[in-house]
Design an enzyme around this catalytic site. Structure first.
Site, PDB file in Angstrom:
ATOM      1  N   THR A   1     -68.675-100.717  -8.631  1.00 42.89           N
ATOM      2  CA  THR A   1     -67.607 -99.748  -8.557  1.00 42.89           C
ATOM      3  C   THR A   1     -67.935 -98.667  -9.573  1.00 42.89           C
ATOM      4  O   THR A   1     -68.872 -98.800 -10.341  1.00 42.89           O
ATOM      5  CB  THR A   1     -66.259-100.429  -8.866  1.00 42.89           C
TER       6      THR A   1
ATOM      7  N   GLY B   1     -65.024-108.512  -7.641  1.00 43.77           N
ATOM      8  CA  GLY B   1     -63.608-108.220  -7.748  1.00 43.77           C
ATOM      9  C   GLY B   1     -62.688-109.407  -7.701  1.00 43.77           C
ATOM     10  O   GLY B   1     -61.642-109.421  -8.367  1.00 43.77           O
TER      11      GLY B   1
ATOM     12  N   ARG C   1     -61.671-106.859   3.618  1.00 42.63           N
ATOM     13  CA  ARG C   1     -61.707-107.452   2.272  1.00 42.63           C
ATOM     14  C   ARG C   1     -61.403-106.366   1.234  1.00 42.63           C
ATOM     15  O   ARG C   1     -61.942-105.269   1.274  1.00 42.63           O
ATOM     16  CB  ARG C   1     -63.075-108.066   2.022  1.00 42.63           C
ATOM     17  N   VAL C   2     -60.529-106.671   0.301  1.00 38.14           N
ATOM     18  CA  VAL C   2     -60.207-105.738  -0.785  1.00 38.14           C
ATOM     19  C   VAL C   2     -60.435-106.460  -2.104  1.00 38.14           C
ATOM     20  O   VAL C   2     -60.005-107.608  -2.273  1.00 38.14           O
ATOM     21  CB  VAL C   2     -58.742-105.254  -0.684  1.00 38.14           C
ATOM     22  N   GLY C   3     -61.103-105.797  -3.029  1.00 33.62           N
ATOM     23  CA  GLY C   3     -61.363-106.382  -4.343  1.00 33.62           C
ATOM     24  C   GLY C   3     -60.383-105.887  -5.384  1.00 33.62           C
ATOM     25  O   GLY C   3     -59.237-105.522  -5.090  1.00 33.62           O
ATOM     26  N   ASP C   4     -60.844-105.848  -6.613  1.00 39.35           N
ATOM     27  CA  ASP C   4     -59.978-105.506  -7.743  1.00 39.35           C
ATOM     28  C   ASP C   4     -59.700-104.017  -7.887  1.00 39.35           C
ATOM     29  O   ASP C   4     -58.704-103.610  -8.494  1.00 39.35           O
ATOM     30  CB  ASP C   4     -60.635-105.992  -9.046  1.00 39.35           C
TER      31      ASP C   4
ATOM     32  N   THR D   1     -65.625-103.195 -13.353  1.00 40.24           N
ATOM     33  CA  THR D   1     -66.657-103.217 -12.313  1.00 40.24           C
ATOM     34  C   THR D   1     -67.228-104.620 -12.232  1.00 40.24           C
ATOM     35  O   THR D   1     -67.491-105.246 -13.260  1.00 40.24           O
ATOM     36  CB  THR D   1     -67.786-102.214 -12.613  1.00 40.24           C
ATOM     37  N   GLY D   2     -67.406-105.098 -11.022  1.00 45.83           N
ATOM     38  CA  GLY D   2     -67.984-106.429 -10.895  1.00 45.83           C
ATOM     39  C   GLY D   2     -67.474-107.136  -9.666  1.00 45.83           C
ATOM     40  O   GLY D   2     -66.972-106.498  -8.725  1.00 45.83           O
TER      41      GLY D   2
HETATM   42  N1  GLY Z   1     -65.305-104.431  -8.096  1.00 43.57           N
HETATM   43  C1  GLY Z   1     -65.397-103.978  -6.786  1.00 43.57           C
HETATM   44  C2  GLY Z   1     -65.073-104.975  -5.781  1.00 43.57           C
HETATM   45  O1  GLY Z   1     -65.220-106.162  -6.007  1.00 43.57           O
HETATM   46  O2  GLY Z   1     -64.660-104.588  -4.708  1.00 43.57           O
END
Ligand code: GLY
Length: 316
Positions: A185, A239, A213-216, A236-237
């Protein structure tokens, strides 16, 4: 307290031949954000400007050049928080928005907090933000990688995770192992002349992610957070692990408890590794305007600028 700005271009495995591009991209983003601050813009303006520069740079996994889903689309997420009003704006799963963080800013100015997919794109048209052809977000490089199947190390912001804690910039982690995750990210945190703090993030998520799919990144407290008087954080990482720990919130709480930005970033990344075996990095600014950054991945591109400093500091 003076002006301050820090950006990141994602944590993961950055091939050494791409270090220069990653550093240069973060430096350019910091310049864009700093210009906004010098022009009297708000912390929110600077955070948005820095993130837009990273979204427009195809070297990073956000906006143009983002990684693709398993079925070959760029599904983008972004979020922004104003630490003065505590207003948040975020979007997830958008496919026709060139700068998702600009749409997140429009959401922030509305009664909503998080809009997803076609509803978010409808809101964009209602807000005067043009929709783009989804294919214009897909670079030939990403399409080729998707067609052959993503591999570790494919992206500036992605690659094999590291087993050891590696904080503060210089690579020193041990026990490399490939976990197959692709993550990344971009993000920024800024403090303006009025002492207002803002933070945000933007991403294409994990390469070959499941559609939807949605992350952090679009979730406050996970991918970003800001509160005047306490500080700001952008993550970042991988999520899912940041969501499980609400890691940005934890880093902010560490600063609220008296830790410096650097100590808070290191403590949060240590917790990420020890508590859930997660991988990634984060950037911080504390209420005194001090920057911090930490990661437990092989690399994380970053840049920061502080009032009174001679020049932007950029690294990988
Ligand atoms: N950190 C970005 C994601 O996992 O979508």
């Amino acid at each position: 307290m003076g002006l301050a700005l820090i950006v990141h271009g994602g944590a993961g495995m950055i091939p050494p031949e791409r270090y220069d591009a990653a550093r240069a991209g973060c430096r350019a983003a910091a310049e864009a954000g700093w210009r906004a601050l010098l022009a009297g813009g708000s912390a929110l303006d600077a955070t948005q400007a820095a993130i837009m520069a990273l979204e427009d740079n195809p070297s990073f996994n956000a906006g143009t050049g983002a990684v693709l889903t398993s079925n070959g689309h760029a599904e983008l997420d972004a979020g922004l928080m104003d630490g003065e009003s505590l207003h948040v704006g975020a979007v997830a799963g958008v496919q026709r928005i060139k700068n998702p963080v600009a749409l997140a800013r429009a959401v922030l100015a509305s009664p909503h907090v998080l809009l997803v997919g076609p509803g978010a794109e409808l809101f964009a048209t209602e807000s005067g933000i043009a929709l783009c052809d989804p294919e214009t977000l897909v670079t030939p490089e990403q399409r080729a990688r998707w067609q052959r199947g993503y591999r570790d190390g494919d992206d500036v912001n992605a690659g094999p995770a590291m087993g050891g804690l590696d904080v503060g910039g210089v690579g020193q982690a041990a026990s490399v192992h490939s976990d197959g995750h692709k993550h990344g990210t971009v993000g920024a945190v800024a403090i303006d002349a009025q002492g207002r703090i803002a933070a945000g993030a933007s991403t294409g998520g994990i390469a070959a992610k499941h559609p939807g799919r949605v992350g952090d990144t679009p979730l406050p407290g996970c991918g970003f957070i800001a509160e005047n008087g306490l500080g700001g954080v952008s993550s970042t990482g991988h999520g899912e692990d940041f969501i499980r720990l609400t890691l940005a919130r934890r880093a902010l709480d560490y600063m609220a408890g008296g830790m410096s930005a650097q100590a808070a970033a290191e403590a949060a990344i240590r917790l990420l590794g020890e508590r859930v075996g997660g991988h990634g990095g984060l950037i911080t600014l504390d209420a005194q305007g001090r920057p911090g950054f930490a990661r437990n991945t092989p690399a994380m591109a970053y840049a920061y600028m502080l009032e009174g400093a001679a020049e932007i500091v950029a690294g990988v």
